[in-house]
Design a protein around this motif. Sequence first.
Motif, PDB file in Angstrom:
ATOM      1  N   LYS A  37       0.816  -1.213   0.000  1.00 35.81           N
ATOM      2  CA  LYS A  37       0.000   0.000   0.000  1.00 35.81           C
ATOM      3  C   LYS A  37       0.860   1.279   0.000  1.00 35.81           C
ATOM      4  N   PRO A  38       1.815   1.396   0.927  1.00 43.14           N
ATOM      5  CA  PRO A  38       2.654   2.602   0.881  1.00 43.14           C
ATOM      6  C   PRO A  38       3.407   2.755  -0.434  1.00 43.14           C
ATOM      7  N   MET A  39       3.860   1.620  -0.980  1.00 43.24           N
ATOM      8  CA  MET A  39       4.596   1.689  -2.248  1.00 43.24           C
ATOM      9  C   MET A  39       3.688   2.127  -3.399  1.00 43.24           C
ATOM     10  N   LEU A  40       2.498   1.551  -3.413  1.00 40.39           N
ATOM     11  CA  LEU A  40       1.544   1.899  -4.466  1.00 40.39           C
ATOM     12  C   LEU A  40       1.223   3.401  -4.413  1.00 40.39           C
ATOM     13  N   ASN A  41       0.992   3.906  -3.218  1.00 37.15           N
ATOM     14  CA  ASN A  41       0.635   5.314  -3.070  1.00 37.15           C
ATOM     15  C   ASN A  41       1.818   6.243  -3.348  1.00 37.15           C
ATOM     16  N   TYR A  42       3.014   5.760  -3.024  1.00 34.20           N
ATOM     17  CA  TYR A  42       4.206   6.554  -3.335  1.00 34.20           C
ATOM     18  C   TYR A  42       4.374   6.673  -4.846  1.00 34.20           C
ATOM     19  N   PHE A  43       4.269   5.522  -5.502  1.00 37.99           N
ATOM     20  CA  PHE A  43       4.406   5.547  -6.974  1.00 37.99           C
ATOM     21  C   PHE A  43       3.283   6.364  -7.606  1.00 37.99           C
ATOM     22  N   TYR A  44       2.115   6.239  -7.028  1.00 39.48           N
ATOM     23  CA  TYR A  44       0.965   6.990  -7.565  1.00 39.48           C
ATOM     24  C   TYR A  44       1.232   8.490  -7.496  1.00 39.48           C
ATOM     25  N   ARG A  51      -2.559   5.372 -11.713  1.00 42.36           N
ATOM     26  CA  ARG A  51      -2.761   4.185 -10.892  1.00 42.36           C
ATOM     27  C   ARG A  51      -2.162   2.926 -11.544  1.00 42.36           C
ATOM     28  N   GLU A  52      -2.397   2.804 -12.837  1.00 37.04           N
ATOM     29  CA  GLU A  52      -1.910   1.614 -13.544  1.00 37.04           C
ATOM     30  C   GLU A  52      -0.383   1.522 -13.480  1.00 37.04           C
ATOM     31  N   LYS A  53       0.223   2.675 -13.729  1.00 36.52           N
ATOM     32  CA  LYS A  53       1.689   2.738 -13.676  1.00 36.52           C
ATOM     33  C   LYS A  53       2.185   2.445 -12.261  1.00 36.52           C
ATOM     34  N   ALA A  54       1.451   3.038 -11.306  1.00 38.33           N
ATOM     35  CA  ALA A  54       1.839   2.831  -9.894  1.00 38.33           C
ATOM     36  C   ALA A  54       1.767   1.345  -9.528  1.00 38.33           C
ATOM     37  N   GLU A  55       0.744   0.674  -9.981  1.00 39.11           N
ATOM     38  CA  GLU A  55       0.597  -0.763  -9.685  1.00 39.11           C
ATOM     39  C   GLU A  55       1.699  -1.579 -10.362  1.00 39.11           C
ATOM     40  N   ASP A  56       2.030  -1.180 -11.597  1.00 36.93           N
ATOM     41  CA  ASP A  56       3.116  -1.875 -12.303  1.00 36.93           C
ATOM     42  C   ASP A  56       4.437  -1.736 -11.555  1.00 36.93           C
ATOM     43  N   PHE A  57       4.669  -0.533 -11.109  1.00 35.28           N
ATOM     44  CA  PHE A  57       5.929  -0.255 -10.398  1.00 35.28           C
ATOM     45  C   PHE A  57       5.968  -0.983  -9.050  1.00 35.28           C
TER      46      PHE A  57
ATOM     47  N   ALA B  63      -5.601   1.012  -2.656  1.00 30.26           N
ATOM     48  CA  ALA B  63      -5.339  -0.371  -2.221  1.00 30.26           C
ATOM     49  C   ALA B  63      -4.900  -1.183  -3.432  1.00 30.26           C
ATOM     50  N   PRO B  64      -3.866  -1.980  -3.266  1.00 27.03           N
ATOM     51  CA  PRO B  64      -3.401  -2.751  -4.436  1.00 27.03           C
ATOM     52  C   PRO B  64      -4.393  -3.831  -4.867  1.00 27.03           C
ATOM     53  N   ASN B  65      -4.340  -4.139  -6.111  1.00 31.80           N
ATOM     54  CA  ASN B  65      -5.204  -5.181  -6.658  1.00 31.80           C
ATOM     55  C   ASN B  65      -4.805  -6.549  -6.066  1.00 31.80           C
ATOM     56  N   PRO B  66      -5.774  -7.304  -5.505  1.00 33.85           N
ATOM     57  CA  PRO B  66      -5.410  -8.610  -4.881  1.00 33.85           C
ATOM     58  C   PRO B  66      -4.757  -9.592  -5.855  1.00 33.85           C
ATOM     59  N   ALA B  67      -5.049  -9.433  -7.136  1.00 32.01           N
ATOM     60  CA  ALA B  67      -4.459 -10.331  -8.146  1.00 32.01           C
ATOM     61  C   ALA B  67      -2.938 -10.189  -8.182  1.00 32.01           C
ATOM     62  N   ILE B  68      -2.465  -9.001  -7.816  1.00 33.12           N
ATOM     63  CA  ILE B  68      -1.004  -8.773  -7.844  1.00 33.12           C
ATOM     64  C   ILE B  68      -0.324  -9.671  -6.800  1.00 33.12           C
ATOM     65  N   LYS B  69      -0.946  -9.746  -5.642  1.00 33.76           N
ATOM     66  CA  LYS B  69      -0.367 -10.572  -4.572  1.00 33.76           C
ATOM     67  C   LYS B  69      -0.323 -12.044  -4.984  1.00 33.76           C
ATOM     68  N   VAL B  70      -1.417 -12.507  -5.568  1.00 29.10           N
ATOM     69  CA  VAL B  70      -1.492 -13.908  -6.011  1.00 29.10           C
ATOM     70  C   VAL B  70      -0.379 -14.189  -7.017  1.00 29.10           C
ATOM     71  N   ALA B  71      -0.232 -13.266  -7.974  1.00 30.31           N
ATOM     72  CA  ALA B  71       0.785 -13.440  -9.020  1.00 30.31           C
ATOM     73  C   ALA B  71       2.191 -13.433  -8.415  1.00 30.31           C
ATOM     74  N   LEU B  72       2.387 -12.541  -7.455  1.00 26.86           N
ATOM     75  CA  LEU B  72       3.708 -12.453  -6.820  1.00 26.86           C
ATOM     76  C   LEU B  72       4.035 -13.699  -6.004  1.00 26.86           C
ATOM     77  N   LEU B  73       3.039 -14.213  -5.293  1.00 26.24           N
ATOM     78  CA  LEU B  73       3.270 -15.427  -4.497  1.00 26.24           C
ATOM     79  C   LEU B  73       3.569 -16.626  -5.387  1.00 26.24           C
ATOM     80  N   LYS B  74       2.908 -16.663  -6.529  1.00 29.51           N
ATOM     81  CA  LYS B  74       3.189 -17.735  -7.506  1.00 29.51           C
ATOM     82  C   LYS B  74       4.629 -17.626  -7.991  1.00 29.51           C
ATOM     83  N   GLU B  75       5.000 -16.399  -8.277  1.00 34.98           N
ATOM     84  CA  GLU B  75       6.365 -16.104  -8.730  1.00 34.98           C
ATOM     85  C   GLU B  75       7.377 -16.522  -7.661  1.00 34.98           C
ATOM     86  N   PHE B  76       7.017 -16.235  -6.425  1.00 40.58           N
ATOM     87  CA  PHE B  76       7.893 -16.570  -5.299  1.00 40.58           C
ATOM     88  C   PHE B  76       8.062 -18.090  -5.181  1.00 40.58           C
TER      89      PHE B  76
END
Lengths: 210, 258
Positions: A37-44, A51-57, B63-76
């Motif tokens: 969460k902090p990382m997402l908001n920092y990148f955002y 948001r999309e870029k922030a999530e990618d980062f 809030a981050p997308n929950p799918a990201i966590k799933v993908a990351l854990l798979k990667e891990f």
Amino acid sequence: MQLVKKSYTAETDENLMREVIKGNNLAFSEIYDRWSKPMLNYFYKMLWQDREKAEDFMQEIFTKIIHKPQLYNPSRAFKTWVYSVANNMCKNEYRRAEVRKGTSNSLHDNIIVHDSSAPDKEHDKNIFNDRLKEELELLSENHKKTFILRFKHDLSIKDIAEILETSEGTVKSRIFYTLKKLGKNLKEFSPVAKTIMVGMCLIELVQCII
Amino acid sequence: MMEDRNISKMDVEFYLLNREYDKLNSDELAIVNEHVESEQEFNEMKAVVMGAGNLFKEEKELAPNPAIKVALLKEFDKQQPAGAYWLNGIFTSLFPKEKKLFQKPGMQLIGLAASVLLIVTIAFNGKTDMNNSKLAQNKGVKSEEETVEEHSKLDRDEANEEKNLEKNDFQPTVELIEKDIEVATLNEVEIEEKPESVENKGTTADFMYDAQSIESVEADLSIAADLDYRRNDNNLHASEESFKKGVLKDQRKGCYIR
């Protein structure tokens, strides 16, 4: 469940990273829960509120942790390390953006569209917030980063200096410069300005009555 | 928030957050005036600091997308082969790098296992190697058969002793009697011979000899009386002793029976 699986909620970030280096996925999950969460908001905030870029980062930074956890030195605070990695990623993105800017003029305009999303002009506070957001976007990258790390992420001068790989004096000076500049640009929201404005309104009202 | 940011009282930010310009004392004013030109500037900066704090507090955090966590854990999990963590965990917990060699739990376990093995080897395999000439043997320890034999030997010895004692009880008295009888007979013989000499010779010297002989006879008789007395006395003592020994034997037997 507690008997079977060890709980990592009470562990420090540094200890969790030690476990991540060993290959513990529960520790990685805990680190992700704490810092996604902090990382997402920092990148955002740093990447033009995209948001999309922030999530990618954000995903990229955790992928780095998975593939090269040994890059983290457990003797160093995880907080400053993760922000410095994020900061370097932003720097690289700014460079890439500069290159793209040369080829496309409309890049930043498209991204900053979020900045002026539905401002509530009814209240002064909301107006001030919108104006502040706008003013922040106009700041240089270094000043903006310093300001966000200081006032959004509540980091100390020392930590910010470590993250941005600069001296504490530079950080203090950047904060002071930013406050001065923003204060000047948003002076109509200062208490004195407000009283002056109220006074002027009252004078106008009296003059109208007379 | 102020504590999190480690704001020093030497920083203008501290006064911007906590003080009104007109309420600053001379020392505080001196610090503020090093950086701020006027009260107006102070208030403008104060508005920004307060406003920024409110803005970031009120701002809805993404809030981050929950799918990201799933993908990351798979990667891990892909990165870490299954079971590797637990093996690593066991190894690292048994042999932690930061501890000294003898403090490592793994080393302590190895030491414990070795000592247990040694004890077991000595305790159980030691008995089978009793006949091994290379090993030291404790000959002081006797088997049950040996102790039974010893007891039976003791009993036999006691029985022999009893017999001997019985014999010894009566032997001295017999010897004494025989000796006394010998002495008595000898004296009697002497006494018998002397009258023969008196009768044959009939001289003063013979008379004197006879007188002496009478005296000697008397002495002999008193000796014989003494001997009789002693013999009787000895017999009495012997019977007393035999009685005591008999009692003691009975007591011993009684002990064995018990």
